[in-house]
Design an enzyme around this catalytic site. Structure first.
Site, mmCIF file in Angstrom:
data_model
loop_
_atom_site.group_PDB
_atom_site.id
_atom_site.type_symbol
_atom_site.label_atom_id
_atom_site.label_comp_id
_atom_site.label_asym_id
_atom_site.label_seq_id
_atom_site.Cartn_x
_atom_site.Cartn_y
_atom_site.Cartn_z
ATOM 1 N N HIS A 8 -7.285 0.701 -6.445
ATOM 2 C CA HIS A 8 -7.526 -0.145 -5.274
ATOM 3 C C HIS A 8 -8.221 -1.434 -5.751
ATOM 4 C CE1 HIS A 8 -7.771 -1.268 -1.215
ATOM 5 N NE2 HIS A 8 -8.646 -0.420 -0.741
ATOM 6 N N CYS A 49 -16.335 1.569 0.591
ATOM 7 C CA CYS A 49 -15.135 0.777 0.914
ATOM 8 C C CYS A 49 -14.704 0.952 2.365
ATOM 9 C CB CYS A 49 -13.998 1.130 -0.030
ATOM 10 S SG CYS A 49 -13.400 2.823 0.143
ATOM 11 N N ASP A 68 -17.121 7.159 -1.887
ATOM 12 C CA ASP A 68 -15.886 7.046 -1.095
ATOM 13 C C ASP A 68 -15.589 8.441 -0.556
ATOM 14 O OD1 ASP A 68 -13.468 6.153 -0.020
ATOM 15 O OD2 ASP A 68 -12.378 6.250 -1.916
ATOM 16 N N ARG A 91 0.882 -1.185 0.000
ATOM 17 C CA ARG A 91 0.000 0.000 0.000
ATOM 18 C C ARG A 91 0.906 1.217 0.000
ATOM 19 N NH1 ARG A 91 -5.297 1.421 3.526
ATOM 20 N NH2 ARG A 91 -6.071 0.045 1.894
ATOM 21 N N ARG A 103 -13.569 -8.560 1.543
ATOM 22 C CA ARG A 103 -12.144 -8.294 1.309
ATOM 23 C C ARG A 103 -11.341 -9.558 1.621
ATOM 24 N NH1 ARG A 103 -10.027 -3.162 1.535
ATOM 25 N NH2 ARG A 103 -8.142 -4.239 0.869
ATOM 26 N N GLN A 161 -10.093 -3.940 -3.285
ATOM 27 C CA GLN A 161 -11.403 -3.476 -2.812
ATOM 28 C C GLN A 161 -12.465 -3.702 -3.880
ATOM 29 O OE1 GLN A 161 -12.242 -1.934 0.342
ATOM 30 N NE2 GLN A 161 -14.237 -2.512 -0.473
HETATM 31 N N1 NVA Z 1 -9.874 6.724 -1.401
HETATM 32 C C1 NVA Z 1 -9.541 6.281 -0.093
HETATM 33 C C2 NVA Z 1 -9.786 4.820 0.056
HETATM 34 C C3 NVA Z 1 -9.488 4.260 1.423
HETATM 35 C C4 NVA Z 1 -9.688 2.785 1.486
HETATM 36 C C5 NVA Z 1 -8.091 6.620 0.216
HETATM 37 O O1 NVA Z 1 -7.245 6.430 -0.670
HETATM 38 O O2 NVA Z 1 -7.800 7.078 1.310
HETATM 39 N N1 CP Z 2 -11.168 -0.103 2.432
HETATM 40 C C1 CP Z 2 -9.899 -0.198 2.856
HETATM 41 O O1 CP Z 2 -8.966 -0.428 2.085
HETATM 42 O O2 CP Z 2 -9.758 -0.045 4.197
HETATM 43 P P1 CP Z 2 -8.388 0.166 4.993
HETATM 44 O O3 CP Z 2 -7.849 1.518 4.589
HETATM 45 O O4 CP Z 2 -8.797 0.120 6.426
HETATM 46 O O5 CP Z 2 -7.441 -0.928 4.639
#
Ligand code: NVA
Ligand code: CP
Length: 301
Positions: free
Chosen positions: A129, A259, A219, A102, A287, A132
């Protein structure tokens, strides 16, 4: 399939294969049927951003598959002190069987895949992502019995989730309508892909986008790394919310996905969130199952 870097890389057949295996693994897990497909294997999990779901679901998933997961915070790795990702990839390839990462830039994930020789899984970048979205598709199929022909409406920021959902849903034969302010559109690469589909529409009009939708998805307005823009974004996204008014023009049995983490009264009203909480937390659970399927596909050879 050698890696999971972004939805654009997957064919419809590969997506269907992952979803079918995810359904099977979910069934087996619910019925206490052991599936140690990855016994003796280790997944490294590199996190340059926070996570609840991704971290826990990958770690638990690896355990349930008989393998081991290693949490590697970038603060503790030499990568956090400037060791190039190209070198990290070649070193970690000697110890691990796969890496989940990540991070911010999509290029970093692509570089890991290029320089390492083990499967790389994108656990979220600024661009995409995919884990997800596989869980979202799995959940929608569970609730609706199919994906083909359904209408998915996304309201909000053209971010990583948006980019991945547009591609994933269009590949699965869904109609996609997207509502966002002009200056917060999805990435050009994704819009170019979507422009090949007659069933894709982009608008600034939330009500128009929601009409007859089977699934409504949103989101956060400010993603990780955009905290400094939160105030400005709150103004720009005013009205880009999933709520009862929006749902009133969608299909009467429309479902809602998010998500998570969710910001109530920003991208989704508290009332709508609670009314659709079962669907949203099934999505979070999925997930685990979808990622187990991805790991089995990539790592069990
Ligand atoms: N768009 C959000 C998704 C979190 C799972 C982010 O990147 O923070
Ligand atoms: N939806 C998602 O990826 O959650 P986290 O940021 O908690 O991993």
């Amino acid at each position: 399939m050698k890696h999971l870097l972004k939805m654009l890389d997957l064919s419809k057949e590969e997506i269907v294969d992952i979803l079918n295996l995810a359904d099977q693994l979910k069934y087996e897990q619910k019925h206490g049927i052991k599936h140690h497909h990855l016994a003796g294997k280790t997944l490294g999990m590199i996190f340059q951003k926070a996570s609840t779901r991704t971290r826990v679901s990958f770690e638990v998933g690896m355990f349930q598959l008989g393998g081991h997961a290693l949490f590697l915070s970038s603060n503790d790795l030499q990568i956090g002190r400037g060791e190039p990702v190209q070198d990290t990839a070649r070193v970690l390839s000697r110890y691990l069987d796969a890496i989940m990462i990540r991070t911010f830039e999509q290029k970093e994930v692509e570089d890991l895949a290029e320089y390492g020789n083990i499967p790389i899984i994108n656990g979220l970048t600024d661009f995409s992502h995919p884990c997800q979205v596989l869980a979202d598709l799995m959940t929608i199929r569970e609730y609706k019995g199919r994906l083909e022909g359904l209408k998915m409406c996304y309201i909000g920021d053209g971010n990583n989730m948006a980019n991945s959902l547009i591609v994933g849903c269009l590949k699965m034969g869904m109609t996609v309508s997207f509502a966002c302010p002009e200056q917060y559109r999805p990435s050009q690469e994704v819009l170019d892909f979507a422009s090949e589909f007659d069933c894709f529409t982009l608008t600034t009009d939330v009500m128009e986008a929601s009409e007859k939708a089977d699934v409504l998805i949103t989101d956060v307005w400010a993603s990780m790394g955009q905290e400094g823009e939160a105030l400005q974004r709150r103004k720009a996204f005013e009205g880009y919310q999933i709520n009862e008014k929006v749902l009133s023009v969608a299909k009467s049995d429309a479902m809602v996905q998010h998500c998570l983490p969710a910001h109530r009264e920003e991208e989704i009203s508290g009332e709508t969130f609670e009314a659709h909480a079962d669907e949203i937390f099934d999505e979070a659970e999925n997930r685990l199952h979808a990622q187990k399927a991805v790991m089995v596909k990539l790592m069990s050879k």
